[in-house]
Motif scaffolding. Structure first.
Motif, PDB file in Angstrom:
ATOM      1  N   ASP A  95       1.447   4.900  68.559  1.00  0.00           N
ATOM      2  CA  ASP A  95       0.965   3.668  68.009  1.00  0.00           C
ATOM      3  C   ASP A  95       2.082   3.182  67.377  1.00  0.00           C
ATOM      4  O   ASP A  95       2.889   3.477  66.600  1.00  0.00           O
ATOM      5  CB  ASP A  95      -0.032   4.225  66.975  1.00  0.00           C
ATOM      6  N   ALA A  96       2.693   2.029  67.884  1.00  0.00           N
ATOM      7  CA  ALA A  96       3.682   1.388  67.463  1.00  0.00           C
ATOM      8  C   ALA A  96       3.695   1.060  66.039  1.00  0.00           C
ATOM      9  O   ALA A  96       4.903   1.035  65.458  1.00  0.00           O
ATOM     10  CB  ALA A  96       3.949   0.041  68.399  1.00  0.00           C
ATOM     11  N   ALA A  97       2.273   0.493  65.529  1.00  0.00           N
ATOM     12  CA  ALA A  97       2.481   0.228  64.143  1.00  0.00           C
ATOM     13  C   ALA A  97       2.787   1.599  63.394  1.00  0.00           C
ATOM     14  O   ALA A  97       3.398   1.403  62.107  1.00  0.00           O
ATOM     15  CB  ALA A  97       1.145  -0.303  63.779  1.00  0.00           C
ATOM     16  N   GLN A  98       2.377   2.606  63.679  1.00  0.00           N
ATOM     17  CA  GLN A  98       2.417   3.660  62.720  1.00  0.00           C
ATOM     18  C   GLN A  98       4.001   4.122  62.765  1.00  0.00           C
ATOM     19  O   GLN A  98       4.700   4.685  61.951  1.00  0.00           O
ATOM     20  CB  GLN A  98       1.620   5.130  63.316  1.00  0.00           C
ATOM     21  N   VAL A  99       4.563   4.019  63.949  1.00  0.00           N
ATOM     22  CA  VAL A  99       6.205   4.351  63.961  1.00  0.00           C
ATOM     23  C   VAL A  99       6.847   3.302  63.122  1.00  0.00           C
ATOM     24  O   VAL A  99       7.751   3.680  62.303  1.00  0.00           O
ATOM     25  CB  VAL A  99       6.594   4.096  65.564  1.00  0.00           C
ATOM     26  N   ALA A 100       6.416   1.942  63.055  1.00  0.00           N
ATOM     27  CA  ALA A 100       7.053   1.176  62.183  1.00  0.00           C
ATOM     28  C   ALA A 100       6.691   1.350  60.770  1.00  0.00           C
ATOM     29  O   ALA A 100       7.767   1.340  59.870  1.00  0.00           O
ATOM     30  CB  ALA A 100       6.518  -0.314  62.570  1.00  0.00           C
ATOM     31  N   ILE A 101       5.551   1.680  60.252  1.00  0.00           N
ATOM     32  CA  ILE A 101       5.265   2.245  58.906  1.00  0.00           C
ATOM     33  C   ILE A 101       6.264   3.286  58.419  1.00  0.00           C
ATOM     34  O   ILE A 101       6.792   3.311  57.531  1.00  0.00           O
ATOM     35  CB  ILE A 101       3.887   2.612  58.705  1.00  0.00           C
ATOM     36  N   MET A 102       6.411   4.277  59.323  1.00  0.00           N
ATOM     37  CA  MET A 102       7.452   5.306  58.974  1.00  0.00           C
ATOM     38  C   MET A 102       8.596   4.896  58.895  1.00  0.00           C
ATOM     39  O   MET A 102       9.470   5.268  57.908  1.00  0.00           O
ATOM     40  CB  MET A 102       7.330   6.463  60.056  1.00  0.00           C
ATOM     41  N   ARG A 103       9.193   4.280  59.877  1.00  0.00           N
ATOM     42  CA  ARG A 103      10.413   3.600  59.647  1.00  0.00           C
ATOM     43  C   ARG A 103      10.787   2.609  58.512  1.00  0.00           C
ATOM     44  O   ARG A 103      11.803   2.799  57.746  1.00  0.00           O
ATOM     45  CB  ARG A 103      10.920   2.891  61.037  1.00  0.00           C
ATOM     46  N   HIS A 104       9.734   1.813  58.299  1.00  0.00           N
ATOM     47  CA  HIS A 104       9.856   0.764  57.019  1.00  0.00           C
ATOM     48  C   HIS A 104       9.930   1.790  55.603  1.00  0.00           C
ATOM     49  O   HIS A 104      10.857   1.427  54.826  1.00  0.00           O
ATOM     50  CB  HIS A 104       8.925  -0.001  56.916  1.00  0.00           C
ATOM     51  N   LEU A 105       9.183   3.016  55.624  1.00  0.00           N
ATOM     52  CA  LEU A 105       9.044   3.885  54.554  1.00  0.00           C
ATOM     53  C   LEU A 105      10.529   4.292  54.369  1.00  0.00           C
ATOM     54  O   LEU A 105      11.010   4.476  53.378  1.00  0.00           O
ATOM     55  CB  LEU A 105       8.171   4.748  54.667  1.00  0.00           C
ATOM     56  N   ASP A 106      10.994   4.981  55.575  1.00  0.00           N
ATOM     57  CA  ASP A 106      12.470   5.313  55.590  1.00  0.00           C
ATOM     58  C   ASP A 106      13.657   4.364  54.982  1.00  0.00           C
ATOM     59  O   ASP A 106      14.554   4.886  54.187  1.00  0.00           O
ATOM     60  CB  ASP A 106      12.844   5.935  56.792  1.00  0.00           C
ATOM     61  N   GLN A 107      13.336   3.092  55.191  1.00  0.00           N
ATOM     62  CA  GLN A 107      14.226   2.321  54.713  1.00  0.00           C
ATOM     63  C   GLN A 107      14.079   2.107  53.162  1.00  0.00           C
ATOM     64  O   GLN A 107      15.043   1.551  52.393  1.00  0.00           O
ATOM     65  CB  GLN A 107      13.836   0.841  55.092  1.00  0.00           C
ATOM     66  N   LYS A 108      12.822   2.599  52.555  1.00  0.00           N
ATOM     67  CA  LYS A 108      13.083   2.440  51.210  1.00  0.00           C
ATOM     68  C   LYS A 108      13.269   3.694  50.641  1.00  0.00           C
ATOM     69  O   LYS A 108      12.417   4.553  50.067  1.00  0.00           O
ATOM     70  CB  LYS A 108      11.357   2.224  50.798  1.00  0.00           C
ATOM     71  N   TYR A 109      14.701   3.970  50.531  1.00  0.00           N
ATOM     72  CA  TYR A 109      15.192   5.398  50.205  1.00  0.00           C
ATOM     73  C   TYR A 109      15.099   5.947  48.835  1.00  0.00           C
ATOM     74  O   TYR A 109      14.661   6.919  48.697  1.00  0.00           O
ATOM     75  CB  TYR A 109      16.798   5.184  50.717  1.00  0.00           C
ATOM     76  N   GLU A 110      15.096   4.870  47.949  1.00  0.00           N
ATOM     77  CA  GLU A 110      15.049   5.171  46.582  1.00  0.00           C
ATOM     78  C   GLU A 110      13.607   5.789  46.237  1.00  0.00           C
ATOM     79  O   GLU A 110      13.587   6.679  45.616  1.00  0.00           O
ATOM     80  CB  GLU A 110      15.556   4.097  45.518  1.00  0.00           C
ATOM     81  N   PHE A 111      12.524   4.977  46.726  1.00  0.00           N
ATOM     82  CA  PHE A 111      11.176   5.404  46.622  1.00  0.00           C
ATOM     83  C   PHE A 111      10.950   6.760  47.071  1.00  0.00           C
ATOM     84  O   PHE A 111      10.129   7.500  46.496  1.00  0.00           O
ATOM     85  CB  PHE A 111      10.316   4.524  47.110  1.00  0.00           C
TER      86      PHE A 111
END
Ligand code: ZN
Length: 546
Positions: free
Chosen positions: A216-232
């Protein structure tokens, strides 16, 4: 009235118990008939305002006071308190918009008390449970699965199929045996919840999510966007885990724990006093020192250089840190080939390290991808590498060349303890006079026969005794109220905590009447924001005379 207590945390995900007055306990994460759990849901108005609705509209429908679950909304001020079950209605609608999903999730998590259970109505399918739990949701209902049944869709964690899959042998649950699609879909949901719960308990939910999201491309993107929020994301990651970290996908490099390791190696860690470094390849066996190849490298180096291991996805592991999570715990597929992104990310870590710490000589005892990365880093920060490898690094010619390259260099003092303390506690301490006993990696450090530190063989972290804490000048302190703890320290007993503290960190407990050593069960900010639950698992308490 509701009460929530969490047992095991894994990033934003957790297992625990939700107690609702007059109802049987619910083990989280759970899928349940939520209209039965919360009879008020049927009569609540204004709970289905779209998540994208503007603030002016949302404020016209404030949630009713004193009713569970408590509606939370991106545009609404928080009304939830510790112990509530909060509900984010319509969360399933944002799953197709990964960037918004992550922005709203972080906004909601930041403003809501941490010790609340999170309910996402109509969002749970066998294929979405893993990412939803990974995002910090704990409670689900059967609505989405039942809707799939009504649409004639057969659900699996890998996605859904036409209803004839019911007889195809994909599943043999009681629903499939009876030819009942609705029962199968509900069963598949419960089974996935059970699996996710197990992964959370083992501290390996990320590994499951990296695998589950692939279809599911959207789930991959969710995981990647979360990784970009390093501080959180970094704040909620445990400082160490005892299990294996499976770094089997490209996203492993972006995991907060992996980024944190590199960040601390560059910014906290203090290398030994030498100006000669040798770059070595990693080994499959961890810690590296226990591998055949590293025994040969260490023989050849003979203590005449600072040993730095070049590896993916961590980047650079100084020898002194090889036992510490995740350096002693990762597993990667070894092909000898490093892709372009991997090379760029790791070369950047090396370059940042060498800009911070300069050496007179850097000898690259490397081949293949690791050598390429070292060369990229050298070009980036303008340093010159020497090479001691024309054949395989463990070959006798290469080992002889390495030995010869170090001829005349002075032996440096082996001071693992100093390096480890700088990495773990962010300070520069004088380790003079400390002695070591035990068998690597199970060792103890003492001074004048007083034990200062042991090593947790599961995580590789240092465990200070009360005497050990005396040489760590500041940081990692948890201030408690005027009481003598009996057992663990609960969150309400904490007055203040060093903001650097993460789940799993070793901490010194300081109170007017007691001093103690222990391990943080939650990050510092949660110690202050929680009203329930364990803050510090206490190992030793000493009464202080007042
Ligand atoms: Zn089935």
């Amino acid at each position: 009235m509701t009460r929530v207590s969490f047992r095991k945390r894994d990033g934003l995900a957790r297992t625990g118990i939700l107690e609702i007055e007059g109802m049987p306990q619910v083990r989280l994460p759970a899928v349940a008939d939520c209209r039965e759990l919360f009879p008020a849901l049927d009569s609540l108005a204004g709970t289905n305002i779209p998540l994208c609705a503007p603030a002016a509209i949302v404020r016209q429908f404030p949630p009713k006071e004193g009713i569970q679950p408590v509606t939370i909304h991106p545009q609404l001020d928080n009304r939830a308190v510790s112990g509530d079950c909060v509900m984010v209605a319509g969360w399933h609608t944002v799953m197709a918009n990964p960037r918004t999903y992550v922005d709203w999730l972080i906004g909601l998590k930041e403003k809501t008390p941490v010790d609340t259970a999170w309910y996402a109505p109509a969002a749970a399918l066998p294929s979405t449970i893993a990412i939803l739990c990974y995002s910090g949701f704990d409670l689900f209902d059967y609505t989405a699965a039942d809707l799939k049944s009504a649409q004639g869709r057969f659900c699996t964690p890998e996605g859904d199929f036409p209803a004839d899959a019911l007889n195809s042998g994909i599943c043999s649950c009681p629903g499939c045996t009876a030819g009942n699609l609705r029962d199968h879909n509900r069963h598949a949901l419960q089974q996935e919840i059970a699996l996710v719960t197990r992964f959370i308990a083992q501290g390996q939910l990320r590994d499951l999510v990296e695998s589950r999201c692939r279809l599911d491309a959207a789930q991959v993107a969710i995981m990647r966007h979360l990784d970009q929020k390093y501080e959180f994301m970094e704040r909620v990651q445990p400082i160490a885990r005892a299990g294996i970290m499976r770094a089997n996908s490209g996203e492993s490099m972006q995991r907060a724990e992996v980024q944190r390791f590199a960040d601390r190696v560059i910014n906290r860690y203090i290398p030994p006093k030498t100006d000669v470094a040798v770059l070595l390849p990693c080994s499959a066996r961890k810690p590296y020192s226990l591998s055949q190849s590293h025994r040969k490298f260490q023989m050849a180096v003979g203590g005449r250089a600072h040993e730095l291991i070049v590896t993916s996805p961590l980047g650079l592991v100084p020898r002194e840190l090889e036992t510490i999570y995740p350096a002693g715990h990762y597993d990667v597929p070894v092909t000898g080939y490093w892709d372009a992104e991997e090379c760029a990310v790791i070369a950047d870590i090396l370059a940042r390290y060498f800009r911070k710490h300069s050496y007179r000589r850097i000898i690259a005892h490397l081949e293949g991808g690791a050598l390429k990365v070292a060369q990229m880093a050298a070009a980036q920060c303008g340093i010159t590498l020497e090479y001691s490898c024309t054949e395989h690094p463990t070959g006798s010619i290469a080992l002889n060349d390495l030995d010869a390259a170090l001829a005349g260099e002075r032996k440096i003092k082996d001071d693992r303890l100093h390096g480890m303390i700088s990495y773990q506690f962010n300070c520069d301490v004088d380790t003079k006079g400390t002695t070591l006993r035990g068998h690597f990696p199970e060792v103890f450090y003492s001074r004048n026969n007083v034990q200062l530190f042991s090593i947790d063989t599961g995580t590789g972290m240092l465990r200070p005794t009360l005497d050990g804490w005396k040489i760590i000048p500041d940081g990692y302190r948890v201030q408690i109220d005027d009481f003598i703890p009996e057992g663990d320290i609960l969150a309400p007993g904490v007055i203040s905590a060093d903001p650097a503290i993460r789940d799993g960190d070793e901490v010194l407990v300081i109170g007017a009447r007691a001093l103690g050593t222990g391990r943080a069960a939650i990050p510092a900010d949660e110690m202050q924001r929680s009203r329930r639950g364990v803050a510090v698992h206490v190992r030793k308490i000493k009464r202080v005379q007042v």
